[in-house]
Design a protein around this motif. Structure first.
Motif, PDB file in Angstrom:
ATOM      1  N   ALA A 280       1.384 -11.893   9.905  1.00  0.00           N
ATOM      2  CA  ALA A 280       2.319 -10.618   9.019  1.00  0.00           C
ATOM      3  C   ALA A 280       2.588 -11.109   7.733  1.00  0.00           C
ATOM      4  N   VAL A 281       3.038 -12.349   7.778  1.00  0.00           N
ATOM      5  CA  VAL A 281       3.261 -12.986   6.378  1.00  0.00           C
ATOM      6  C   VAL A 281       2.217 -12.937   5.225  1.00  0.00           C
ATOM      7  N   ALA A 282       1.061 -13.332   5.959  1.00  0.00           N
ATOM      8  CA  ALA A 282      -0.302 -13.341   5.118  1.00  0.00           C
ATOM      9  C   ALA A 282      -0.600 -12.256   4.853  1.00  0.00           C
ATOM     10  N   ALA A 283      -0.356 -10.893   5.568  1.00  0.00           N
ATOM     11  CA  ALA A 283      -0.693  -9.897   5.221  1.00  0.00           C
ATOM     12  C   ALA A 283       0.121  -9.024   4.303  1.00  0.00           C
ATOM     13  N   TRP A 284       1.488  -9.785   4.423  1.00  0.00           N
ATOM     14  CA  TRP A 284       2.373  -8.786   3.574  1.00  0.00           C
ATOM     15  C   TRP A 284       2.389  -9.384   2.017  1.00  0.00           C
ATOM     16  N   VAL A 285       1.940 -10.705   1.767  1.00  0.00           N
ATOM     17  CA  VAL A 285       2.056 -11.367   0.470  1.00  0.00           C
ATOM     18  C   VAL A 285       0.982 -10.470  -0.538  1.00  0.00           C
ATOM     19  N   PRO A 286      -0.022 -10.368  -0.135  1.00  0.00           N
ATOM     20  CA  PRO A 286      -0.918  -9.535  -1.143  1.00  0.00           C
ATOM     21  C   PRO A 286      -0.309  -8.093  -1.395  1.00  0.00           C
ATOM     22  N   ASP A 287       0.481  -7.660  -0.589  1.00  0.00           N
ATOM     23  CA  ASP A 287       0.942  -6.214  -0.693  1.00  0.00           C
ATOM     24  C   ASP A 287       1.991  -6.327  -1.917  1.00  0.00           C
ATOM     25  N   LEU A 288       2.506  -7.281  -2.371  1.00  0.00           N
ATOM     26  CA  LEU A 288       3.475  -7.276  -3.217  1.00  0.00           C
ATOM     27  C   LEU A 288       3.214  -6.693  -4.438  1.00  0.00           C
ATOM     28  N   GLY A 289       3.989  -5.910  -5.089  1.00  0.00           N
ATOM     29  CA  GLY A 289       3.502  -5.167  -6.449  1.00  0.00           C
ATOM     30  C   GLY A 289       2.597  -4.067  -6.379  1.00  0.00           C
ATOM     31  N   LYS A 290       2.076  -3.628  -5.059  1.00  0.00           N
ATOM     32  CA  LYS A 290       1.391  -2.672  -4.792  1.00  0.00           C
ATOM     33  C   LYS A 290       1.968  -1.393  -4.695  1.00  0.00           C
ATOM     34  N   THR A 291       1.418  -0.070  -4.849  1.00  0.00           N
ATOM     35  CA  THR A 291       2.329   1.247  -4.756  1.00  0.00           C
ATOM     36  C   THR A 291       1.741   1.745  -3.424  1.00  0.00           C
ATOM     37  N   ARG A 292       2.741   2.380  -2.794  1.00  0.00           N
ATOM     38  CA  ARG A 292       2.303   3.287  -1.773  1.00  0.00           C
ATOM     39  C   ARG A 292       1.932   4.585  -2.026  1.00  0.00           C
ATOM     40  N   ALA A 293       0.943   5.208  -1.110  1.00  0.00           N
ATOM     41  CA  ALA A 293       0.748   6.471  -1.260  1.00  0.00           C
ATOM     42  C   ALA A 293       0.017   7.254  -0.070  1.00  0.00           C
TER      43      ALA A 293
ATOM     44  N   GLU B  22      -9.744   9.778  11.298  1.00  0.00           N
ATOM     45  CA  GLU B  22     -10.686  10.765  11.550  1.00  0.00           C
ATOM     46  C   GLU B  22     -10.826  11.790  10.282  1.00  0.00           C
ATOM     47  N   ALA B  23     -11.553  12.657   9.930  1.00  0.00           N
ATOM     48  CA  ALA B  23     -11.534  13.498   8.622  1.00  0.00           C
ATOM     49  C   ALA B  23     -10.230  14.344   8.850  1.00  0.00           C
ATOM     50  N   GLY B  24      -9.555  14.653   7.923  1.00  0.00           N
ATOM     51  CA  GLY B  24      -8.393  15.258   7.842  1.00  0.00           C
ATOM     52  C   GLY B  24      -7.152  14.680   8.011  1.00  0.00           C
ATOM     53  N   ASP B  25      -7.107  13.377   8.611  1.00  0.00           N
ATOM     54  CA  ASP B  25      -5.948  12.776   9.033  1.00  0.00           C
ATOM     55  C   ASP B  25      -5.414  12.320   7.648  1.00  0.00           C
ATOM     56  N   THR B  26      -4.120  12.077   7.824  1.00  0.00           N
ATOM     57  CA  THR B  26      -3.094  11.458   6.589  1.00  0.00           C
ATOM     58  C   THR B  26      -2.683  10.247   6.804  1.00  0.00           C
ATOM     59  N   VAL B  27      -3.103   9.131   6.067  1.00  0.00           N
ATOM     60  CA  VAL B  27      -2.746   7.761   6.235  1.00  0.00           C
ATOM     61  C   VAL B  27      -1.943   7.336   5.117  1.00  0.00           C
ATOM     62  N   ASP B  28      -1.384   6.137   5.217  1.00  0.00           N
ATOM     63  CA  ASP B  28      -0.728   5.341   3.989  1.00  0.00           C
ATOM     64  C   ASP B  28      -1.492   4.267   3.586  1.00  0.00           C
ATOM     65  N   VAL B  29      -1.652   4.340   2.104  1.00  0.00           N
ATOM     66  CA  VAL B  29      -2.621   3.324   1.534  1.00  0.00           C
ATOM     67  C   VAL B  29      -1.664   2.613   0.438  1.00  0.00           C
TER      68      VAL B  29
ATOM     69  N   ASP C 152      -5.363  -0.308 -11.464  1.00  0.00           N
ATOM     70  CA  ASP C 152      -6.818   0.181 -11.043  1.00  0.00           C
ATOM     71  C   ASP C 152      -6.832   0.596  -9.625  1.00  0.00           C
ATOM     72  N   PRO C 153      -6.395   1.995  -9.694  1.00  0.00           N
ATOM     73  CA  PRO C 153      -6.330   2.437  -8.358  1.00  0.00           C
ATOM     74  C   PRO C 153      -7.617   2.547  -7.487  1.00  0.00           C
ATOM     75  N   ALA C 154      -8.550   3.077  -7.746  1.00  0.00           N
ATOM     76  CA  ALA C 154      -9.622   3.324  -7.117  1.00  0.00           C
ATOM     77  C   ALA C 154     -10.233   2.092  -6.539  1.00  0.00           C
ATOM     78  N   ALA C 155     -10.264   1.027  -7.354  1.00  0.00           N
ATOM     79  CA  ALA C 155     -10.840  -0.237  -6.803  1.00  0.00           C
ATOM     80  C   ALA C 155      -9.904  -1.059  -5.753  1.00  0.00           C
ATOM     81  N   SER C 156      -8.724  -0.863  -6.066  1.00  0.00           N
ATOM     82  CA  SER C 156      -7.740  -1.836  -5.212  1.00  0.00           C
ATOM     83  C   SER C 156      -7.251  -0.807  -3.943  1.00  0.00           C
TER      84      SER C 156
ATOM     85  N   ALA D 172     -11.514   6.960  -2.976  1.00  0.00           N
ATOM     86  CA  ALA D 172     -12.066   5.377  -2.714  1.00  0.00           C
ATOM     87  C   ALA D 172     -12.319   5.430  -1.445  1.00  0.00           C
ATOM     88  N   SER D 173     -13.112   4.267  -0.972  1.00  0.00           N
ATOM     89  CA  SER D 173     -13.613   4.115   0.284  1.00  0.00           C
ATOM     90  C   SER D 173     -13.332   2.581   0.819  1.00  0.00           C
TER      91      SER D 173
END
Length: 141
Positions: free
Chosen positions: A34-47, A89-96, A102-106, A77-78
């Motif tokens: 959980a910590v290893a997954a959380w550290v790269p999220d620092l400074g990222k924006t949610r949408a 599935e297509a049509g679902d809403t998820v958090d990214v 650089d929003p598209a690449a990241s 993005a993909s």
């Protein structure tokens, strides 16, 4: 000659040691993950993103999604399907999460690693209490 201890404490000692070891392994594995997954999220924006297309299978497929940045720009993005929400599935809403530079690449799926932290707190309590129990019931004490 020292007094002989009861052999009734032996199963309690073994149980306490096993519980402490299992809880410690859970804590290191999932808490560390959980910590290893959380550290790269620092400074990222949610949408909130809308899934447009899901193709392929779980191991080799991809997911195409679209979201709006904080500035109102729509980004498509993909991501690899195995790194995305399992039932998307297509049509679902998820958090990214995305980097505003650089929003598209990241952009990537927000796995919400904090969900495991209450379980890690429980595992820590079990490990500490089991360790104390093992110390109190140890042979020769």
């Amino acid at each position: 000659m020292p007094p002989e201890r009861s052999t009734r404490q032996r199963p309690a000692y073994v149980l306490c040691v096993a519980a402490a070891v299992c809880a410690g392994l859970y804590l290191v594995t999932f808490g560390g993950g959980a910590v290893a997954a959380w550290v790269p999220d620092l400074g990222k924006t949610r949408a909130a993103a809308r899934v447009l297309e899901v193709d392929g299978d779980r191991t080799a497929g991809s997911v195409v999604f679209e979201f709006a940045t904080g500035e109102g720009r729509t980004v498509r993005a993909s991501a690899k399907r195995r790194l995305f929400e399992p039932g998307a599935e297509a049509g679902d809403t998820v958090d990214v999460l995305y980097d505003p530079q650089d929003p598209a690449a990241s952009a990537r799926y927000d796995q919400k690693p904090a969900r495991v932290l209450p379980w890690c707190a429980l595992a820590l309590a079990v490990a500490v209490l089991s360790g104390a129990g093992a110390y109190r019931t140890r042979p020769g004490a």
